[in-house]
Design an enzyme around this catalytic site. Structure first.
Site, PDB file in Angstrom:
ATOM      1  N   LYS A 147      37.661  37.022  46.376  1.00 12.95           N
ATOM      2  CA  LYS A 147      36.639  37.066  46.622  1.00 12.95           C
ATOM      3  C   LYS A 147      35.756  36.714  45.449  1.00 12.95           C
ATOM      4  O   LYS A 147      34.824  35.816  45.564  1.00 12.95           O
ATOM      5  CB  LYS A 147      36.027  38.761  46.552  1.00 12.95           C
TER       6      LYS A 147
ATOM      7  N   ARG B 182      31.002  48.228  51.080  1.00 14.68           N
ATOM      8  CA  ARG B 182      32.969  48.095  51.067  1.00 14.68           C
ATOM      9  C   ARG B 182      33.110  50.164  51.595  1.00 14.68           C
ATOM     10  O   ARG B 182      34.472  49.801  51.827  1.00 14.68           O
ATOM     11  CB  ARG B 182      32.857  49.236  49.224  1.00 14.68           C
TER      12      ARG B 182
ATOM     13  N   ARG C 288      44.174  50.631  44.933  1.00 17.35           N
ATOM     14  CA  ARG C 288      43.247  49.846  45.281  1.00 17.35           C
ATOM     15  C   ARG C 288      42.970  49.844  46.717  1.00 17.35           C
ATOM     16  O   ARG C 288      42.424  49.430  47.451  1.00 17.35           O
ATOM     17  CB  ARG C 288      43.245  48.766  44.671  1.00 17.35           C
TER      18      ARG C 288
ATOM     19  N   ARG D 218      47.161  37.780  37.095  1.00 15.57           N
ATOM     20  CA  ARG D 218      45.871  38.245  36.206  1.00 15.57           C
ATOM     21  C   ARG D 218      45.110  39.226  35.087  1.00 15.57           C
ATOM     22  O   ARG D 218      45.276  38.959  34.374  1.00 15.57           O
ATOM     23  CB  ARG D 218      44.961  38.707  37.572  1.00 15.57           C
TER      24      ARG D 218
ATOM     25  N   ARG E 155      42.432  43.041  32.536  1.00 17.05           N
ATOM     26  CA  ARG E 155      42.199  43.758  33.416  1.00 17.05           C
ATOM     27  C   ARG E 155      42.259  45.223  33.643  1.00 17.05           C
ATOM     28  O   ARG E 155      43.532  45.600  33.983  1.00 17.05           O
ATOM     29  CB  ARG E 155      41.615  42.868  34.534  1.00 17.05           C
TER      30      ARG E 155
HETATM   31  P1  AP5 Z   1      40.446  36.996  42.636  1.00 15.02           P
HETATM   32  O1  AP5 Z   1      39.338  36.114  42.790  1.00 15.02           O
HETATM   33  O2  AP5 Z   1      40.061  37.318  41.570  1.00 15.02           O
HETATM   34  O3  AP5 Z   1      40.045  37.468  43.840  1.00 15.02           O
HETATM   35  P2  AP5 Z   1      38.856  39.242  44.387  1.00 15.02           P
HETATM   36  O4  AP5 Z   1      38.725  39.134  45.326  1.00 15.02           O
HETATM   37  O5  AP5 Z   1      37.854  39.300  43.194  1.00 15.02           O
HETATM   38  O6  AP5 Z   1      39.416  40.899  43.381  1.00 15.02           O
HETATM   39  P3  AP5 Z   1      39.563  42.108  42.390  1.00 15.02           P
HETATM   40  O7  AP5 Z   1      40.674  41.803  41.687  1.00 15.02           O
HETATM   41  O8  AP5 Z   1      38.033  41.290  41.706  1.00 15.02           O
HETATM   42  O9  AP5 Z   1      38.941  42.482  43.499  1.00 15.02           O
HETATM   43  P4  AP5 Z   1      38.455  44.240  43.559  1.00 15.02           P
HETATM   44  O10 AP5 Z   1      37.484  44.691  45.408  1.00 15.02           O
HETATM   45  O11 AP5 Z   1      39.543  44.764  43.167  1.00 15.02           O
HETATM   46  O12 AP5 Z   1      38.227  43.730  42.281  1.00 15.02           O
HETATM   47  P5  AP5 Z   1      36.440  44.514  42.212  1.00 15.02           P
HETATM   48  O13 AP5 Z   1      35.420  43.794  40.717  1.00 15.02           O
HETATM   49  O14 AP5 Z   1      35.329  44.250  43.337  1.00 15.02           O
HETATM   50  O15 AP5 Z   1      41.228  36.199  42.933  1.00 15.02           O
HETATM   51  C1  AP5 Z   1      42.362  37.258  42.181  1.00 15.02           C
HETATM   52  C2  AP5 Z   1      43.457  36.268  41.573  1.00 15.02           C
HETATM   53  O16 AP5 Z   1      44.146  35.406  42.161  1.00 15.02           O
HETATM   54  C3  AP5 Z   1      42.673  35.031  40.235  1.00 15.02           C
HETATM   55  O17 AP5 Z   1      43.303  35.336  38.694  1.00 15.02           O
HETATM   56  C4  AP5 Z   1      43.136  33.835  40.844  1.00 15.02           C
HETATM   57  O18 AP5 Z   1      42.267  32.904  40.160  1.00 15.02           O
HETATM   58  C5  AP5 Z   1      43.813  33.864  41.635  1.00 15.02           C
HETATM   59  N1  AP5 Z   1      44.918  32.840  42.893  1.00 15.02           N
HETATM   60  C6  AP5 Z   1      45.478  32.282  43.062  1.00 15.02           C
HETATM   61  N2  AP5 Z   1      45.753  31.847  43.370  1.00 15.02           N
HETATM   62  C7  AP5 Z   1      44.408  31.399  44.402  1.00 15.02           C
HETATM   63  C8  AP5 Z   1      44.215  31.215  45.827  1.00 15.02           C
HETATM   64  N3  AP5 Z   1      44.391  31.004  46.600  1.00 15.02           N
HETATM   65  N4  AP5 Z   1      43.062  31.877  45.916  1.00 15.02           N
HETATM   66  C9  AP5 Z   1      41.639  32.442  45.495  1.00 15.02           C
HETATM   67  N5  AP5 Z   1      42.330  33.161  44.214  1.00 15.02           N
HETATM   68  C10 AP5 Z   1      43.380  32.698  43.782  1.00 15.02           C
HETATM   69  O19 AP5 Z   1      35.805  46.111  42.218  1.00 15.02           O
HETATM   70  C11 AP5 Z   1      36.853  47.146  41.160  1.00 15.02           C
HETATM   71  C12 AP5 Z   1      36.755  48.388  41.559  1.00 15.02           C
HETATM   72  O20 AP5 Z   1      34.872  48.455  40.961  1.00 15.02           O
HETATM   73  C13 AP5 Z   1      37.213  49.096  42.606  1.00 15.02           C
HETATM   74  O21 AP5 Z   1      38.292  49.308  43.047  1.00 15.02           O
HETATM   75  C14 AP5 Z   1      35.580  50.022  42.792  1.00 15.02           C
HETATM   76  O22 AP5 Z   1      36.336  51.366  41.887  1.00 15.02           O
HETATM   77  C15 AP5 Z   1      34.314  50.072  41.769  1.00 15.02           C
HETATM   78  N6  AP5 Z   1      33.636  49.209  42.571  1.00 15.02           N
HETATM   79  C16 AP5 Z   1      33.128  47.760  42.687  1.00 15.02           C
HETATM   80  N7  AP5 Z   1      32.563  47.223  44.027  1.00 15.02           N
HETATM   81  C17 AP5 Z   1      31.809  48.853  44.812  1.00 15.02           C
HETATM   82  C18 AP5 Z   1      31.819  49.349  45.710  1.00 15.02           C
HETATM   83  N8  AP5 Z   1      30.556  48.294  46.399  1.00 15.02           N
HETATM   84  N9  AP5 Z   1      32.099  50.399  45.748  1.00 15.02           N
HETATM   85  C19 AP5 Z   1      31.794  51.588  45.308  1.00 15.02           C
HETATM   86  N10 AP5 Z   1      33.541  50.679  44.234  1.00 15.02           N
HETATM   87  C20 AP5 Z   1      33.063  49.760  43.694  1.00 15.02           C
HETATM   88 MG    MG Z   2      36.330  39.674  42.059  1.00 20.39          MG
END
Ligand code: AP5
Ligand code: MG
Length: 191
Positions: A14, A89, A145, A128, A134
């Site tokens: 994402k 979400r 998660r 990562r 992180r």
């Molecule tokens: P990356 O692009 O970082 O993936 P992502 O989908 O953004 O993964 P996240 O870990 O950020 O998602 P998440 O939903 O768990 O976390 P969030 O911060 O939203 O890619 C991942 C890795 O893969 C990178 O290192 C990238 O370089 C690598 N990669 C390698 N090959 C790749 C390829 N081909 N394509 C893409 N990438 C590649 O949320 C964190 C926490 O916040 C949640 O657990 C929750 O507690 C809270 N939170 C956030 N939003 C809400 C909400 N709306 N409601 C309630 N709680 C929330």
């Molecule tokens: Mg992210």
């Protein structure tokens, strides 16, 4: 540009694809995870509440999240188009987003869903962990998660389907970052 909701499991890309979409189409980007991590770093009251949930792989309560989202959205110029990364979400969050945008006479736009196999996701997130450290990128929390994603977030895909907004991109069919981006851009160029 229309609003875009980028949707997928932890590690599905994402954040990675949002950055590329922002570069190409020049729109705003709201990552609710980044907003919360910023609050934790700044040591705010909100950050203190959020930390307990994030470190445990759980979602922040909807009411809190919805208020944060609206306040963040209103900082962007109207009509520029925003990518929502990590929001909504839950179904209440999706309903709240729909209402919030309707109140501003803005459209929901389109939903881009990323589908990636769980073993690939786990490998990416553990990698990562080494590169970025992180706090929630450890095997135990990653598994929580994934569970939260399956139980609370994945069912939302149907909600988007009913809204006629769902566009799915499957990693196994485009198995490189460039190939996924090409497929996503080919679609976004048509909206
Ligand atoms: P990356 O692009 O970082 O993936 P992502 O989908 O953004 O993964 P996240 O870990 O950020 O998602 P998440 O939903 O768990 O976390 P969030 O911060 O939203 O890619 C991942 C890795 O893969 C990178 O290192 C990238 O370089 C690598 N990669 C390698 N090959 C790749 C390829 N081909 N394509 C893409 N990438 C590649 O949320 C964190 C926490 O916040 C949640 O657990 C929750 O507690 C809270 N939170 C956030 N939003 C809400 C909400 N709306 N409601 C309630 N709680 C929330
Ligand atoms: Mg992210």
């Amino acid at each position: 540009m229309k609003n875009i909701i980028i949707f997928g499991a932890p590690g599905s890309g994402k954040g990675t694809y949002s950055e590329e979409i922002v570069k190409k189409y020049g729109m705003g980007h709201i990552s609710t995870g980044d907003v919360l991590r910023g609050e934790i770093k700044a040591g705010t009251e909100l950050g203190k509440i959020a930390k307990g949930f994030i470190d445990n792989g759980q979602l922040i309560p909807d009411e809190l999240m919805i208020d944060i989202l609206a306040a963040t959205y209103d900082k962007f110029p109207a009509g520029q188009g925003v990518i929502f990364d990590g929001f909504p979400r839950t179904i209440p969050q999706a309903e709240a987003l729909k209402k919030m945008l309707a109140e501003r006479n803005h459209e929901m736009g389109v939903m881009v869903e990323l589908i990636v196999a769980e073993d690939v996701l786990m490998a990416r997130l553990l990698n990562r962990a080494i590169e970025q450290g992180r706090a929630d990128d450890n095997e135990v929390t990653i598994k929580k998660r994934f569970d939260v994603y399956h139980n609370q977030t994945a069912p939302l895909a149907e909600w988007f389907e009913k809204e006629g907004m769902r566009h799915t991109f499957v990693w196994a069919e485009h198995p490189s970052k460039e190939a996924m981006l090409d497929a996503i851009f080919a679609y976004l160029d048509t909206i």
